[in-house]
Design a protein around this motif. Structure first.
Motif, mmCIF file in Angstrom:
data_model
loop_
_atom_site.group_PDB
_atom_site.id
_atom_site.type_symbol
_atom_site.label_atom_id
_atom_site.label_comp_id
_atom_site.label_asym_id
_atom_site.label_seq_id
_atom_site.Cartn_x
_atom_site.Cartn_y
_atom_site.Cartn_z
ATOM 1 N N PRO A 67 14.466 5.825 -13.077
ATOM 2 C CA PRO A 67 14.231 7.249 -13.311
ATOM 3 C C PRO A 67 12.755 7.650 -13.196
ATOM 4 N N GLU A 68 12.553 8.880 -12.754
ATOM 5 C CA GLU A 68 11.200 9.470 -12.715
ATOM 6 C C GLU A 68 11.241 10.894 -13.252
ATOM 7 N N GLY A 69 10.161 11.619 -12.998
ATOM 8 C CA GLY A 69 10.100 13.026 -13.409
ATOM 9 C C GLY A 69 10.122 13.174 -14.922
ATOM 10 N N CYS A 70 9.768 12.105 -15.637
ATOM 11 C CA CYS A 70 9.772 12.077 -17.121
ATOM 12 C C CYS A 70 11.182 12.119 -17.689
ATOM 13 N N GLU A 108 6.681 5.471 -15.664
ATOM 14 C CA GLU A 108 7.799 5.543 -14.699
ATOM 15 C C GLU A 108 7.309 5.247 -13.283
ATOM 16 N N CYS A 109 6.126 5.775 -12.939
ATOM 17 C CA CYS A 109 5.619 5.572 -11.566
ATOM 18 C C CYS A 109 5.271 4.112 -11.340
ATOM 19 N N SER A 110 4.727 3.483 -12.378
ATOM 20 C CA SER A 110 4.356 2.085 -12.176
ATOM 21 C C SER A 110 5.604 1.205 -12.055
ATOM 22 N N VAL A 111 6.666 1.526 -12.801
ATOM 23 C CA VAL A 111 7.915 0.760 -12.652
ATOM 24 C C VAL A 111 8.493 0.993 -11.250
ATOM 25 N N LEU A 112 8.455 2.237 -10.805
ATOM 26 C CA LEU A 112 9.014 2.555 -9.478
ATOM 27 C C LEU A 112 8.250 1.862 -8.353
ATOM 28 N N GLN A 113 6.942 1.764 -8.549
ATOM 29 C CA GLN A 113 6.122 1.099 -7.518
ATOM 30 C C GLN A 113 6.679 -0.301 -7.241
ATOM 31 N N GLU A 114 7.088 -0.987 -8.294
ATOM 32 C CA GLU A 114 7.703 -2.312 -8.135
ATOM 33 C C GLU A 114 9.094 -2.204 -7.517
ATOM 34 N N ARG A 115 9.868 -1.247 -8.010
ATOM 35 C CA ARG A 115 11.248 -1.081 -7.536
ATOM 36 C C ARG A 115 11.301 -0.861 -6.024
ATOM 37 N N TRP A 116 10.338 -0.066 -5.518
ATOM 38 C CA TRP A 116 10.347 0.258 -4.085
ATOM 39 C C TRP A 116 10.192 -0.992 -3.214
ATOM 40 N N LEU A 117 9.656 -2.061 -3.820
ATOM 41 C CA LEU A 117 9.484 -3.305 -3.053
ATOM 42 C C LEU A 117 10.676 -4.238 -3.205
ATOM 43 N N VAL A 125 4.471 8.923 -20.127
ATOM 44 C CA VAL A 125 5.794 8.548 -19.602
ATOM 45 C C VAL A 125 5.752 8.570 -18.070
ATOM 46 N N ASN A 126 5.150 9.610 -17.530
ATOM 47 C CA ASN A 126 5.047 9.753 -16.071
ATOM 48 C C ASN A 126 4.347 8.533 -15.473
ATOM 49 N N ALA A 127 3.231 8.148 -16.068
ATOM 50 C CA ALA A 127 2.466 7.003 -15.551
ATOM 51 C C ALA A 127 3.329 5.740 -15.584
ATOM 52 N N GLU A 185 0.842 -1.205 0.000
ATOM 53 C CA GLU A 185 0.000 0.000 0.000
ATOM 54 C C GLU A 185 0.878 1.258 0.000
ATOM 55 N N LYS A 186 1.977 1.181 0.768
ATOM 56 C CA LYS A 186 2.899 2.329 0.816
ATOM 57 C C LYS A 186 3.449 2.625 -0.588
ATOM 58 N N ALA A 187 3.869 1.568 -1.277
ATOM 59 C CA ALA A 187 4.427 1.758 -2.612
ATOM 60 C C ALA A 187 3.363 2.310 -3.557
ATOM 61 N N LYS A 188 2.153 1.803 -3.413
ATOM 62 C CA LYS A 188 1.069 2.275 -4.288
ATOM 63 C C LYS A 188 0.768 3.758 -4.028
ATOM 64 N N ASN A 189 0.669 4.120 -2.749
ATOM 65 C CA ASN A 189 0.388 5.521 -2.411
ATOM 66 C C ASN A 189 1.500 6.448 -2.882
ATOM 67 N N SER A 190 2.735 5.972 -2.760
ATOM 68 C CA SER A 190 3.875 6.802 -3.183
ATOM 69 C C SER A 190 3.838 7.009 -4.686
ATOM 70 N N ALA A 191 3.456 5.961 -5.418
ATOM 71 C CA ALA A 191 3.386 6.095 -6.878
ATOM 72 C C ALA A 191 2.289 7.085 -7.270
ATOM 73 N N ILE A 192 1.178 7.038 -6.536
ATOM 74 C CA ILE A 192 0.077 7.975 -6.837
ATOM 75 C C ILE A 192 0.537 9.414 -6.569
ATOM 76 N N LEU A 193 1.198 9.584 -5.409
ATOM 77 C CA LEU A 193 1.683 10.926 -5.056
ATOM 78 C C LEU A 193 2.703 11.423 -6.091
ATOM 79 N N LEU A 194 3.628 10.569 -6.449
ATOM 80 C CA LEU A 194 4.670 10.967 -7.402
ATOM 81 C C LEU A 194 4.048 11.344 -8.749
ATOM 82 N N ARG A 195 3.075 10.551 -9.176
ATOM 83 C CA ARG A 195 2.452 10.826 -10.478
ATOM 84 C C ARG A 195 1.740 12.184 -10.465
#
Ligand SMILES: CCCCCC/C=C/C(=O)SCCNC(=O)CCNC(=O)[C@H](O)C(C)(C)COP(=O)(O)OP(=O)(O)OC[C@H]1O[C@@H](n2cnc3c(N)ncnc32)[C@H](O)[C@@H]1OP(=O)(O)O
Length: 392
Positions: free
Chosen positions: A277-280, A365-374, A361-363, A213-223
């Motif tokens: 990477p993030e931020g596009c 990157e966030c979805s890849v990061l959501q996995e990376r954070w775990l 691109v933003n979407a 849930e933390k990773a999911k919320n962080s991805a939403i916030l980042l996006r």
């Protein structure tokens, strides 16, 4: 292993900023502080109780520290362990005051409460369109004058690391700036850093739904956060006063101009952190500097000097640190006098055809990061930083 690390972080690093209780400053009242201004001091303590709005944890920490300094003198407690985040935050705040005299601390406490009372009370009374200093931000300073809205990251003791609150406040400040009567908007940092990027303690506040849930919320916030930069309608300029790390670098690809001090460096150590990477930047950096140079930065974590970043097109111009502020602000004030609608429309023409692509691109990157954070790689890097085993 990743989950174990998260759990360790969850157990050891509760959300300390949320649990610093508001009246903490009153709990330790000490009669030793009886001096001429004791009455002012007591009045100030009473005023704190009457504040209608919670001033936020950073201010409460400052109040706590000043209170302790005013009543007990320099910090005399043993430093709490690294995972005892609540007490460490309080200890840090107090210890930072060094040998500040008790009288000065008392006066600073009174001044802080007084500025707090007026800023929190007046925040809803600001007339739109008038030059003003922002109120109601805990992690930023926002001012608007000479046609320029200036958003300053204001956690210098943490190298302007972006905590969850700062993400939200930046979005709020950008939304306000997009509607105010300024012509251009500037983002800069207070202190020696522009920003050290994502606050790594963001990863320690685990909700009941656990790490997923933390990773999911962080991805939403980042996006949402990056989306605000993609959609920002006015010229957006970064005044990079010092080193920049992580997300504070990647979003520069979404700015319209980037001015840097020659003290600034640009560092995106995502692989070192087990992240991506993030931020596009996976799109903008390739366009700006070409795939080879972008890969050196985004995959191998090469740190660029301001001169190198300028040569590669990420930075518009570099100035000697000694004249940086003067030269940049002279330039910006001249830009701000240009017709605002023409600037806004030109930006639209330059940027709009890319918007849809950038959001996609933003979407991604966030979805890849959501996995990376775990991942183990990411969790180990965060735990190592928090336990002071590693720095960049
Ligand atoms: C909602 C989630 C969205 C996630 C978006 C994805 C974003 C990714 C990124 O931004 S990745 C980049 C993350 N940043 C870092 O890894 C930097 C970590 N910091 C460091 O390596 C160093 O602190 C430094 C090189 C920036 C500066 O070193 P130095 O000059 O020696 O200073 P200190 O280390 O003593 O720092 C002073 C003080 O600040 C705290 N701090 C600095 N940076 C961060 C940070 N990024 N997160 C949390 N805290 C940070 C540091 O711990 C010190 O605190 P202390 O005085 O010990 O309490």
């Amino acid at each position: 292993m990743a989950i174990a690390a998260w759990r360790l972080a969850q157990r050891s690093c509760p959300s300390y900023l949320q649990v610093i209780s508001f009246p903490v400053v009153q709990l330790h009242m000490n009669r030793a502080a009886m001096t001429a201004s004791q009455k002012d001091f007591e009045n100030a303590m009473n005023q704190v109780k009457l504040l209608k709005k919670d001033p936020g944890n950073e201010v409460k920490l400052k109040l706590y520290a000043l209170y302790k300094q005013a009543t007990e003198g320099p910090c005399n407690m043993p430093k709490p362990g690294v995972f005892d985040l609540i007490n460490k935050a309080k200890w840090d705040a107090w210890n930072t005051l060094g040998s500040l005299p008790k009288e000065t601390a008392r006066q600073n406490y009174v001044d802080l409460v007084s500025s707090l009372s007026s800023s929190l009370e007046s925040s809803s009374q600001v007339e739109p369109g008038t030059d003003r200093k922002s109120t109601g931000y805990e992690t930023l300073m926002v001012t608007s004058e000479d046609g320029i809205t200036k958003i300053t990251l204001n956690r210098p003791a943490k190298k302007n690391a972006i905590n969850v609150e700062m993400y939200h406040e930046i979005m709020r400040a950008l939304k306000a700036a997009s509607k105010d009567d300024s012509s251009i908007t500037v983002l800069t940092g207070n202190g020696d850093y522009y920003s050290s990027g994502n606050d790594l303690t963001n990863f320690t506040d685990i909700p009941p739904g656990g790490v997923e849930e933390k990773a999911k919320n962080s991805a939403i916030l980042l996006r949402e956060f990056v989306g605000c930069f993609i959609d920002f309608p006015k010229p957006l300029i970064a005044v990079v006063n010092g080193p920049a790390v992580g997300i504070s670098v990647t979003i520069l690809g979404l700015f319209d101009a980037v001015y840097a001090s020659d003290r600034a460096t640009f560092h995106t150590p995502f692989s070192h952190l087990g992240q991506s990477p993030e931020g596009c930047s996976s799109y903008t950096f390739l366009k700006i500097m070409g795939p080879a140079k972008a890969t050196e930065m985004l995959v191998f974590g090469k740190k660029l000097t301001a001169g190198e970043a300028c040569a590669q097109g990420l930075v518009t111009a570099v100035f000697p640190d000694s004249t940086f502020q003067k030269e940049v602000w002279t330039r910006l004030k001249a830009f701000a006098k240009l017709p605002p609608n023409a600037m806004r429309i030109s930006k639209e023409v330059i940027r709009n055809r890319e918007k849809e692509k950038l959001h996609a691109v933003n979407a991604e990157e966030c979805s890849v990061l959501q996995e990376r954070w775990l991942s183990d790689e990411c969790m180990n890097a965060v735990v190592n930083f928090l336990s002071r085993k590693s720095k960049l």
